[in-house]
Write an enzyme that holds these catalytic residues in place. Sequence first.
Site, PDB file in Angstrom:
ATOM      1  N   ILE A 278       0.837  -1.199   0.000  1.00  0.00           N
ATOM      2  CA  ILE A 278       0.000   0.000   0.000  1.00  0.00           C
ATOM      3  C   ILE A 278       0.871   1.248   0.000  1.00  0.00           C
ATOM      4  CG2 ILE A 278      -1.671   1.318   1.359  1.00  0.00           C
ATOM      5  CD1 ILE A 278      -2.805  -1.432   2.277  1.00  0.00           C
ATOM      6  N   ASN A 281       2.203   1.967  -3.356  1.00  0.00           N
ATOM      7  CA  ASN A 281       1.172   2.390  -4.319  1.00  0.00           C
ATOM      8  C   ASN A 281       0.491   3.692  -3.926  1.00  0.00           C
ATOM      9  OD1 ASN A 281       1.597   0.066  -5.804  1.00  0.00           O
ATOM     10  ND2 ASN A 281      -0.127  -1.056  -4.897  1.00  0.00           N
ATOM     11  N   GLU A 294      -5.415  -7.001  12.827  1.00  0.00           N
ATOM     12  CA  GLU A 294      -5.114  -7.741  14.060  1.00  0.00           C
ATOM     13  C   GLU A 294      -4.280  -8.933  13.622  1.00  0.00           C
ATOM     14  OE1 GLU A 294      -5.084 -10.824  16.467  1.00  0.00           O
ATOM     15  OE2 GLU A 294      -7.211 -10.849  15.933  1.00  0.00           O
ATOM     16  N   CYS A 328      -5.656 -16.346  18.332  1.00  0.00           N
ATOM     17  CA  CYS A 328      -4.704 -15.232  18.448  1.00  0.00           C
ATOM     18  C   CYS A 328      -4.389 -14.950  19.903  1.00  0.00           C
ATOM     19  CB  CYS A 328      -5.281 -13.977  17.794  1.00  0.00           C
ATOM     20  SG  CYS A 328      -5.902 -14.207  16.121  1.00  0.00           S
TER      21      CYS A 328
END
Length: 553
Positions: A278, A281, A294, A328
């Site tokens: 990202i 870009n 997360e 997690c």
Amino acid sequence: MSAPGIFTLPPPVNEPVRDYGPGSPEREELRVRLAEMQRERIEIPLLIGGEEVRTGDTFEAVMPHEKDHVLADVHKGGPEHVEQAIDAAREAWHDWSRTPWEERAAVLLRAAELLAGPWRATVNAATMLNQSKTAHQAEIDAACEVIDFWRFNPTFMRRIYEEQPISSPGVWNRMEYRPLEGFVFAVSPFNFTAIGANLSTSPALMGNTVVWKPASTAAYSAYYVMRVLQEAGLPPGVINLVYGSGATIGNAALASPELAGVHFTGSTGVFQDMWRTIGGNIERYRSYPRIVGETGGKDFIVAHPSADVDAVAAAIVRGSFEYQGQKCSAASRVFAPQNLWPALRDRLVEEVGAIKVGDVADFSNFMGAVIDGSSFRTQKEAIAEAQGNGARVLVGGGADDSEGYFVEPTVIETDDPDFRLLRDELFGPIVTAYVYPEREWSQTLELVDRGAPYGLTGAVFAQERSAIDEAGDKLRYAAGNFYVNDKPTGAVVGQQPFGGARASGTNDKAGSMWNLIRWASPRTIKETFVSARDYRYPFMDPDGDPGGPGGSR
């Protein structure tokens, strides 16, 4: 079309967890549905713009505990299907972004009731079969947590909308919470059906349209979540479900100038790669994309010398081995004082050694299989590493993938506070214990804080309040969800908003209004009722001429 009225929402309540005890109607209903779904081999298409898309390029959705049993043939998408999904999201955005909030809320509220009732056994069974969850783990995830997200998020949305600026006399100030311009790319993991359901629907609730890529190892349950949403009245194109490899789907989505946000749960490495992409870009995008993630965890339980041994043992067993440690939030490192360790060690050896592992359709099993061959190899190699590096396997250590990907719940003891298994995430049923001198409580807290790069969940056990207070201070950034005298798993929507920082993510707290605010772009509107008609201010008047232009008249 907006109806006149200021509407209140049904007060959200957490969905009660059914116990599936012997003789209960829910137990029988679930067993029947499990048998039915195991007998089927269905075809799962992509769902783009409300249409089923079959690509002809498929992969098999299997049962991890019976790896040769195929549940479904799932169609994979390519870059062209991502473009198709983005086009569908763009087309749906015009109307959906203008749909009154109460109508968007009604879709999720209806979906919650559908899941609480007629769809419950199906979505639970899909999660048990494809993700190897026990009935209890599926119930708290695929039923209760999803229902909670869909009930609570509309209330969180309204709370955001009610946050308005003050207005001075003659002025009306308003805050409008617009959807983002473009589409949100939702990327969900295998381990919680609820995560996929929330990552896709929370941006949609705020008026956004979504391209959703679930983990291939959770394709089966994701399909049924979409069917519930379709039955609830979600318009075509609001959420577009695209299966495929992470690189293929992700690269195409992140390359689009219309990317407005990323809603991600998965590994730290993948999230960091997406962030780099990202960033590379950034000049191509219409707006700066919102990045919400997360990621990993190396979650801890630290016991003070005053802790209750039985409570610590129960927390380790549940917190480390429920759902094979594939949460997690699962505890994977334990710090125990020397004075408690002999009793705690004996208790763990006894209780962990008695845990039954096997087919989740057998309700007497506490654990199923790890998710796939890659995870199986990770756990097996970690156990071998411990055995070859001076650590001690106290209980467990076995692994067998002849039928399913089964790894025994394993407790390892090490004398090395920097041992890799105390630092790196394994995401499996392995917990590593380090025994510290009981007079070194403060130093141990520092070790816990610096011992891993993550900051997701953690728990402290102590009877002494001063020890709890010290742990809360020294471990302030070591866990975004911090538990006192309880296991570090089991966050409930509306009660313990979930998320952590450091290498564990952006800490945008799923299960609260703080996550939903990321999917809105506020616009301030100031309306002046009587406009100024002269550009000049009183300070511009010449001395001795209070009645001149712009004066006090």
